[in-house]
Design a protein around this motif. Structure first.
Motif, PDB file in Angstrom:
ATOM      1  N   ASP A   9      11.955   6.523   2.610  1.00 34.12           N
ATOM      2  CA  ASP A   9      10.862   6.684   1.656  1.00 34.12           C
ATOM      3  C   ASP A   9      11.184   5.906   0.371  1.00 34.12           C
ATOM      4  OD1 ASP A   9       9.062   7.582  -0.220  1.00 34.12           O
ATOM      5  OD2 ASP A   9       9.110   9.662   0.475  1.00 34.12           O
ATOM      6  N   LEU A  10      10.296   5.003  -0.004  1.00 33.96           N
ATOM      7  CA  LEU A  10      10.585   4.165  -1.166  1.00 33.96           C
ATOM      8  C   LEU A  10      10.713   4.987  -2.439  1.00 33.96           C
ATOM      9  CD1 LEU A  10       8.023   3.309  -3.335  1.00 33.96           C
ATOM     10  CD2 LEU A  10       7.123   2.412  -1.225  1.00 33.96           C
ATOM     11  N   LYS A  48       1.140   3.708  -2.881  1.00 28.87           N
ATOM     12  CA  LYS A  48       0.157   4.830  -2.877  1.00 28.87           C
ATOM     13  C   LYS A  48      -0.809   4.912  -4.060  1.00 28.87           C
ATOM     14  CE  LYS A  48       2.139   7.716   0.560  1.00 28.87           C
ATOM     15  NZ  LYS A  48       3.142   6.840   1.047  1.00 28.87           N
ATOM     16  N   SER A  50       3.935  -3.659   4.977  1.00 28.54           N
ATOM     17  CA  SER A  50       4.124  -3.679   6.436  1.00 28.54           C
ATOM     18  C   SER A  50       4.627  -5.037   6.925  1.00 28.54           C
ATOM     19  CB  SER A  50       2.820  -3.308   7.143  1.00 28.54           C
ATOM     20  OG  SER A  50       1.791  -4.199   6.782  1.00 28.54           O
ATOM     21  N   SER A  80       1.174  -6.977  -2.346  1.00 28.37           N
ATOM     22  CA  SER A  80       0.403  -7.396  -1.169  1.00 28.37           C
ATOM     23  C   SER A  80      -1.083  -7.329  -1.545  1.00 28.37           C
ATOM     24  CB  SER A  80       0.693  -6.469   0.016  1.00 28.37           C
ATOM     25  OG  SER A  80       0.197  -5.174  -0.271  1.00 28.37           O
ATOM     26  N   ARG A  81      -1.915  -7.789  -0.629  1.00 31.62           N
ATOM     27  CA  ARG A  81      -3.335  -7.912  -0.952  1.00 31.62           C
ATOM     28  C   ARG A  81      -4.042  -6.587  -1.268  1.00 31.62           C
ATOM     29  NH1 ARG A  81      -7.800 -11.683   2.023  1.00 31.62           N
ATOM     30  NH2 ARG A  81      -9.587 -10.387   1.586  1.00 31.62           N
ATOM     31  N   ASN A 100      10.935   0.460   3.944  1.00 39.04           N
ATOM     32  CA  ASN A 100       9.725   0.926   4.625  1.00 39.04           C
ATOM     33  C   ASN A 100      10.071   2.154   5.467  1.00 39.04           C
ATOM     34  OD1 ASN A 100       7.384   1.095   6.453  1.00 39.04           O
ATOM     35  ND2 ASN A 100       6.848  -0.899   5.577  1.00 39.04           N
ATOM     36  N   GLY A 145       7.278  -0.792   0.688  1.00 37.36           N
ATOM     37  CA  GLY A 145       6.062  -0.250   1.292  1.00 37.36           C
ATOM     38  C   GLY A 145       5.069  -1.327   1.680  1.00 37.36           C
ATOM     39  N   ARG A 196       0.821  -1.217   0.000  1.00 40.94           N
ATOM     40  CA  ARG A 196       0.000   0.000   0.000  1.00 40.94           C
ATOM     41  C   ARG A 196       0.857   1.272   0.000  1.00 40.94           C
ATOM     42  NH1 ARG A 196      -5.374  -0.777   2.953  1.00 40.94           N
ATOM     43  NH2 ARG A 196      -4.048  -1.730   4.532  1.00 40.94           N
ATOM     44  N   GLN A 217      -0.626 -11.448  -6.353  1.00 45.57           N
ATOM     45  CA  GLN A 217      -0.688 -11.284  -4.883  1.00 45.57           C
ATOM     46  C   GLN A 217       0.050 -12.396  -4.148  1.00 45.57           C
ATOM     47  OE1 GLN A 217      -4.656 -10.919  -3.078  1.00 45.57           O
ATOM     48  NE2 GLN A 217      -3.809 -11.955  -1.288  1.00 45.57           N
ATOM     49  N   VAL A 218       0.862 -11.996  -3.180  1.00 44.82           N
ATOM     50  CA  VAL A 218       1.621 -12.936  -2.352  1.00 44.82           C
ATOM     51  C   VAL A 218       0.951 -13.035  -0.983  1.00 44.82           C
ATOM     52  CG1 VAL A 218       3.850 -13.279  -1.187  1.00 44.82           C
ATOM     53  CG2 VAL A 218       3.785 -12.389  -3.524  1.00 44.82           C
ATOM     54  N   GLY A 219       0.811 -14.253  -0.462  1.00 46.30           N
ATOM     55  CA  GLY A 219       0.274 -14.388   0.889  1.00 46.30           C
ATOM     56  C   GLY A 219      -0.714 -15.523   1.018  1.00 46.30           C
ATOM     57  N   THR A 220      -1.317 -15.584   2.194  1.00 45.58           N
ATOM     58  CA  THR A 220      -2.200 -16.718   2.490  1.00 45.58           C
ATOM     59  C   THR A 220      -3.349 -16.841   1.498  1.00 45.58           C
ATOM     60  OG1 THR A 220      -3.292 -15.286   4.070  1.00 45.58           O
ATOM     61  CG2 THR A 220      -1.834 -16.931   4.995  1.00 45.58           C
ATOM     62  N   SER A 221      -3.895 -15.706   1.061  1.00 43.96           N
ATOM     63  CA  SER A 221      -4.981 -15.788   0.079  1.00 43.96           C
ATOM     64  C   SER A 221      -4.464 -15.476  -1.324  1.00 43.96           C
ATOM     65  CB  SER A 221      -6.134 -14.864   0.464  1.00 43.96           C
ATOM     66  OG  SER A 221      -5.673 -13.556   0.701  1.00 43.96           O
ATOM     67  N   GLN A 269      -0.227 -12.573   7.165  1.00 42.20           N
ATOM     68  CA  GLN A 269      -0.814 -13.181   5.963  1.00 42.20           C
ATOM     69  C   GLN A 269       0.097 -12.967   4.760  1.00 42.20           C
ATOM     70  OE1 GLN A 269      -2.581 -10.995   7.886  1.00 42.20           O
ATOM     71  NE2 GLN A 269      -4.559 -11.865   8.399  1.00 42.20           N
ATOM     72  N   HIS A 270       0.829 -11.861   4.755  1.00 43.24           N
ATOM     73  CA  HIS A 270       1.774 -11.627   3.657  1.00 43.24           C
ATOM     74  C   HIS A 270       3.040 -12.460   3.875  1.00 43.24           C
ATOM     75  CE1 HIS A 270       3.305  -9.448   0.203  1.00 43.24           C
ATOM     76  NE2 HIS A 270       4.468  -9.460   0.819  1.00 43.24           N
TER      77      HIS A 270
END
Ligand SMILES: Cc1cc2nc3c(=O)[nH]c(=O)nc-3n(C[C@H](O)[C@H](O)[C@H](O)COP(=O)(O)OP(=O)(O)OC[C@H]3O[C@@H](n4cnc5c(N)ncnc54)[C@H](O)[C@@H]3O)c2cc1C
Length: 324
Positions: free
Chosen positions: A307-308, A215, A270, A237-238, A289, A268, A212, A251-255, A274-275
């Motif tokens: 700052d990325l 931005k 967190s 990320s989701r 980050n 950026g 996120r 998307q990377v992660g549990t879902s 889940q990620h």
């Protein structure tokens, strides 16, 4: 604790990593004493899979039946009853996976076994404790048992290493016999592979992943440029997939997808659990980050607190320079 049972998970003729993660943890909890018991449900044609299991369990109890080739909840529950009657143990481990989440509650209810889900650690000293996370990983809850009680835990994928599991000379106990009952309410139809999309992030060696913190969709090219310079791909990320800034297949992660690249650069992001579950197996994790307390830094090998939008263009420039 003397005996721990681990339910082997396999899909499409492959033993899944979660099985080895649970076997490793079981050995660690027993500290060289006691008995690790692997429980296997499958078809005779899948017997070869047991070669990967028996060296890591003191005893493997296998129920082999042609109807057990693919996971069917009702039939598997009935078959499990047949093998579980041969097993006396204090702790039963299953994966916190689609398979385990479907299967474990029914087993816990049938055998009236206390049940803890999504376990990230287990402690066995005087008493047995299962650790599970609450409020998106902000709080660790310790679940304790009354003395003498058994416990069934579903274990989060990636919570324990799948490597360096002790080798033992294990015995194999085969069980056969018809599984009685009407299982027609839920039957296996077919496996459908998730769409790979234009880019298969699970096969990439280098992943530049955006969260996120990027931005806006208009800023994705900043990450794409770095990925191109490195010969990698862009993942996310989701929230980024939810906002449709990148396709869901990225998307990377549990879902989303589980990836194991050589290098994972998190921009950026967190680092919610889940990620993390989808990328903590990467060889090298680099995080950028603004927030020094972001959880991603707890698993990153290298971290840049900045700052990325400042860091990434400079990084891309440097990579291009080095690669000529
Ligand atoms: C059932 C369920 C399943 C889920 N599955 C997934 C999943 O598969 N994958 C997944 O990713 N999430 C998943 N989630 C969501 C997850 O809980 C988090 O909400 C999500 O991972 C957060 O995404 P993020 O890190 O991009 O965003 P945030 O948590 O909002 O983090 C953004 C980060 O960017 C940093 N940042 C902001 N601006 C900058 C800047 N200019 N420079 C540098 N850093 C900056 C911030 O400090 C912050 O740490 C799931 C949640 C649930 C409930």
């Amino acid at each position: 604790m003397e005996k721990i049972a681990v339910l082997v998970e396999h899909r499409q003729n492959e033993v899944r990593d979660i099985t080895f993660e649970m076997l490793g943890k079981a050995h660690q909890l027993l500290e060289g004493g006691g008995e690790v018991i692997a429980l296997f449900l499958g078809d005779v044609s899948q017997k070869g899979l047991l070669d990967q299991i028996t060296p890591h369990a003191h005893r493997t109890v296998a129920y082999l039946d042609s109807n057990l080739k693919d996971f069917e909840p009702l039939r598997y529950q009935a078959a499990f009853t047949n093998i579980f009657e041969n097993v006396d143990c204090q702790l039963i481990l299953m994966g916190q996976t689609a398979f385990g989440m479907d299967f474990a509650p029914a087993i816990a209810a049938k055998w009236k076994i206390p049940f803890t889900t999504d376990v990230v650690d287990i402690e066995a000293s005087e008493e047995l404790h299962a650790i599970r996370q609450m409020y998106s990983g902000k709080v660790n809850a310790k679940v304790s048992l009354k003395p003498g009680e058994k416990m069934l835990c579903t274990v989060r994928a990636g919570a324990f290493p799948a490597e360096d599991i002790p080798t033992v000379s294990g015995e194999l106990q085969e069980i056969t016999g018809a599984i009685e009952g009407d299982f027609s309410a839920r039957t296996f139809v077919e496996y459908l592979e998730a769409a790979v999309g234009d880019v298969d992030i699970t096969q990439a060696d280098i992943i530049v992943s955006v969260g996120r913190g990027i931005k806006d969709a208009d800023n994705i090219p900043i990450a794409q440029e770095l990925a191109d310079a490195l010969g990698g791909v862009v993942a996310c990320s989701r929230p980024v997939a939810d906002k449709k800034w990148l396709p869901k297949e990225r998307q990377v992660g549990t879902s989303g997808k589980t990836v194991k690249p050589k290098v994972y650069i998190a921009l950026g992001i967190s680092g919610a659990f889940q990620h993390q579950a989808g990328m903590k197996g990467a060889n090298t994790i680099i995080a950028v980050n603004k927030d020094p307390k972001a959880p991603i830094f707890s698993i990153a090998h290298y971290g840049i607190v900045d700052d990325l939008f400042k860091v990434v263009p400079a990084l891309t420039e440097k990579v291009k320079e080095l690669r000529g």
